[in-house]
Write an enzyme that holds these catalytic residues in place. Structure first.
Site, mmCIF file in Angstrom:
data_model
loop_
_atom_site.group_PDB
_atom_site.id
_atom_site.type_symbol
_atom_site.label_atom_id
_atom_site.label_comp_id
_atom_site.label_asym_id
_atom_site.label_seq_id
_atom_site.Cartn_x
_atom_site.Cartn_y
_atom_site.Cartn_z
ATOM 1 N N HIS A 130 6.022 -7.403 6.239
ATOM 2 C CA HIS A 130 7.098 -6.632 5.613
ATOM 3 C C HIS A 130 7.136 -5.176 6.130
ATOM 4 O O HIS A 130 8.163 -4.744 6.652
ATOM 5 C CB HIS A 130 6.976 -6.712 4.084
ATOM 6 N N GLU A 162 1.070 2.418 -3.047
ATOM 7 C CA GLU A 162 1.568 1.666 -4.187
ATOM 8 C C GLU A 162 0.700 0.434 -4.484
ATOM 9 O O GLU A 162 0.361 0.163 -5.621
ATOM 10 C CB GLU A 162 3.016 1.231 -3.893
ATOM 11 N N ASP A 163 0.332 -0.305 -3.443
ATOM 12 C CA ASP A 163 -0.267 -1.621 -3.650
ATOM 13 C C ASP A 163 -1.775 -1.714 -3.390
ATOM 14 O O ASP A 163 -2.365 -2.760 -3.627
ATOM 15 C CB ASP A 163 0.425 -2.662 -2.740
HETATM 16 MN MN MN Z 1 8.435 -2.394 0.596
#
Ligand code: MN
Length: 750
Positions: free
Chosen positions: A64, A93-94
């Site tokens: 991605h 974020e992840d």
């Molecule tokens: Mn994204």
């Protein structure tokens, strides 16, 4: 087992490396300075950070960020800083890494962009409307810090839309709805025309799959005849351009499925009635860059000798570029087949700007240095001004800003001959506010082309506008009803609010004086007596007093001094209860005891059947869906499931603001339950027409007229019928039959 795992890992590895190599190749083909090292470092870092995680589609997650970086590079035209930021955009974020980690490894600039992207992650919109506006505000503020944040965010959204098929349907509506509501207009505003079109088409495809398919099929079926028209029309143009010794390219521009559908919806026309599906684009290489503008006009002169130009349809975006940077000369010519065809004349540079927006400007700057974003800066400034003046209602703020995102521009002149860009449909008052708040708030009228006009007068491109003011003028509440620019609306509302607060204070003083003078205690019971007498809520009452539109007198004195034994409590609590009774109350829905929203599997579409419609699943009053319509469900605050049409304006708002309360819904009805639907008919008034219409309807076995009203005016009639039908098929068949009646011009479902 172990072997299989190893094979899969090796497959993943080569998939990932190939994708990254493609990204590098695309980057190396650009004019940017070659900073392969840092990009490779960002890739390796992101790859190990996301290691072991997969997307819903099953791909390794890192695919991605690579895809987003590829869009950023190839489709938006940005350089290494943006490519690295795109590769790293989901890391903070992840994963456990922080912005500081990114800063240490890649420097403060990339860290700042990744930070901006993290702040606005999870969609612009949160669960609650207020959170959403908060996020939106954040987005716009970050955007004015570094426009690359929003460009990468748009690339992120584009990739998510391209891979939307692997998401659950209810998530699809949320994402597609947001995309249409905010990302496509943003992309448009930034001049990313190609991406805007793709975002719109993808949203459309997920929300209305059948209609999308129908349009695609019709486009395919008519392609050959368009090719023929194109060849025939452009042959003499090519000959002429060759004679001029130009280096050029001629392309056919086919209207996108979404814009075709949009036009069919807004103009109530069929596919066959859309005349501008084909346009022609001439892209030339100027002989010298300073001759670019002149050459556009030379081409225009040359081709208008071949075909007659439409006098009102010359659009000069060459001398007056659109606010998003778009430049081109548009003309409409009459083909030999008697068909108007639009021709867009652009230089290669203008074409790049049209496709890639502001980012393309950098390509034409030596060394990719500072960006010339005059118009963009102005726009960001306007948005900052709006944000500095926050309004209480979150959705209002969003709508206000959206007003500006959507607007296309006209040009008006000040009395001194300065050109100002204004959104289409703006009024004289909008223009006044765009120059100065004082001018707006004291505006009493305007002179447009030396003629006196009211404040609400809508301006046209080319108008010369002089604003007339008076010191005595005050802002009127009714002004918000006709201004169309975000700036004017925000200013009016904020000044009104300030004035109301002042008036309310003055009202309080006046009230206190009144009680003092009458020597009556000022307590809540007594104040409430006055509120009841004047049928006003407290705030409104005080404002009226402060603004002197209400003066206390004899009646009030009597009311207070009267000894009332019985207070009418009902009247007191609901001063407007009389009025509200007239409004039809929503039907009482008996929800079976067994049903609870909590039991719903939100991952599965709900199935609408005769047994549960209007019992468990309530058909929305705003858009009145019937079986066959593309619909979705919305769980409201009372835990009722409301079924809306997917294109219903209210549903559109819900998609963007309450996406997590959406459900996919499908019909499974068996033509045993009737639904009401409204149809509008227009045509030429004719003796016996009404009779014919009713005959046609009564012949349709499935349809009953419920209500019929027809108005006739100067030979034109307009009718509205309410009918009972089983499903959309019934309506479509009925409309088709009605259209065949002589003298009927249009039949549309409303
Ligand atoms: Mn994204």
């Amino acid at each position: 087992m172990n072997d299989n795992l190893q094979i899969r890992e090796m497959q993943d590895e080569s998939l990932i490396n190939n994708a990254f190599q493609e990204l590098l190749d695309a980057y190396l083909a650009t004019k940017h300075r070659k900073k392969v090292e840092i990009i490779t470092k960002a890739f390796n870092f992101a790859k190990q950070a996301h290691k072991g995680v997969r997307r819903r589609s099953g791909e390794p997650y890192i695919m991605h960020p690579i895809a987003v970086a590829k869009i950023v590079c190839s489709e938006i035209g940005l350089g290494s800083t943006s490519i690295c930021s795109a590769l790293l955009h989901d890391v903070v974020e992840d994963t456990d890494y922080t912005v500081e980690d990114i800063s240490n490894l890649f420097g403060p600039k990339i860290a700042q962009i990744v930070d901006g992207l993290t702040k606005i992650s999870g969609g612009i919109f949160g669960d609650r409307a207020s959170a959403q506006a908060e996020n939106f505000k954040k987005l716009l503020l970050t955007m004015s810090d570094d426009i690359r944040v929003i460009l990468i965010k748009i690339a992120d959204r584009l990739h998510n839309m391209r891979t939307l098929g692997s998401m659950l349907p209810n998530k699809q509506y949320k994402i597609a709805g947001e995309t249409l509501y905010i990302y496509a207009p943003l992309a448009n505003r930034l001049g990313l025309n190609k991406i805007k079109t793709e975002l719109e088409d993808l949203s459309f495809r997920y929300e209305h799959p059948e209609q999308y398919q129908q349009i695609e099929n019709k486009l395919a079926a008519t392609q050959a005849s368009r090719d023929e028209v194109f060849e025939e029309f452009t042959a003499p143009i090519r000959a002429e351009l060759d004679k001029m010794g130009l280096e050029y390219e001629i392309k056919a521009r086919i209207k996108s499925p979404y814009s075709i559908w949009n036009k069919m919806q807004t103009k109530h026309i069929t596919f066959e009635e859309i005349y501008d599906i084909l346009a022609v684009r001439i892209i030339f290489k100027p002989k010298a860059i300073q001759e670019e503008l002149n050459e556009c006009f030379n081409i225009y002169v040359a081709i208008s000798k071949i075909y007659k130009p439409h006098p009102d349809r010359l659009r000069d975006w060459v001398n007056h570029p659109k606010a998003n940077g778009y430049q081109a000369l548009h003309v409409t010519l009459m083909s030999n087949r008697g068909q108007w065809i639009e021709v867009q004349i652009r230089s290669r540079r203008m074409d790049d700007v049209a496709e890639q927006g502001f980012a393309a400007h950098w390509k034409y700057k030596e060394g990719g240095g500072s960006e010339d974003e005059g118009e963009l800066e102005k726009w960001l400034h306007t948005i900052k001004e709006i944000l500095d003046d926050p309004q209480p209602d979150a959705m209002d703020l969003l709508d206000t800003i959206k007003l500006n995102l959507f607007a296309s521009e006209i040009f008006v002149f000040t009395p001194k001959g300065e050109i100002k860009t204004m959104p289409q449909n703006c009024t004289a008052l909008d223009f006044a506010f765009s120059i100065h708040t004082f001018l707006g708030s004291h505006c009493i009228g305007a002179k447009v082309n030396h003629k006196l006009v009211p404040l609400s007068h809508r301006l046209q491109s080319g108008d010369q506008v002089e604003i007339l003011t008076s010191k005595a003028q005050r802002i009127q509440p009714s002004w918000v009803n006709f201004v169309t620019t975000a700036k004017a609306k925000a200013k009016i509302l904020s000044i009104l609010k300030r004035e109301q607060r002042q008036a309310q204070k003055q009202g309080e003083d006046i009230l206190r004086d009144f009680f003092e003078k009458e020597d009556i205690e000022m307590n809540s019971v007594n104040v409430d007596k006055l509120l009841t007498l004047h049928q006003m809520p407290r705030e409104k009452f005080l404002i009226a007093l402060g603004q002197k539109t209400l003066v206390l007198g004899e009646e009030d004195r009597n009311e207070l001094k009267e000894k009332t034994g019985n207070i009418n409590w009902k009247k007191y609590i609901f001063p407007f209860s009389k009025k509200t009774k007239e409004v039809p109350q929503p039907e009482v829905v008996e929800t079976p005891n067994t049903f609870s929203v909590k039991d719903l599997d939100r991952k599965k579409p709900v199935i609408l059947t005769e047994a549960n419609i209007n019992k468990v699943f309530i058909l929305a009053k705003c858009c009145k869906p019937i079986p066959g319509d593309d619909v979705l469900g919305y769980i409201d605050e009372n835990d009722h499931v409301i079924i809306h049409k997917r294109q219903c304006p209210i549903a559109t708002k819900l998609k963007s603001s309450q996406g997590n309360r959406l459900l996919a819904a499908v019909w499974n009805t068996h033509r045993t339950m009737l639904f009401t639907a409204s149809i509008s008919i227009k045509g030429i008034d004719d003796f016996g027409l009404l009779n014919e219409i009713t005959q046609v309807i009564s012949k349709h076995l499935n349809v009953n007229i419920h209500k019929l009203s027809i108005e006739s005016n100067e030979g034109i009639f307009e009718g509205q019928l309410e009918v009972y039908v089983y499903d959309v098929d019934d309506i479509n068949k009925l409309c088709t039959t009605l259209r065949q009646i002589k003298n009927v011009q249009s039949v549309t479902r409303i």
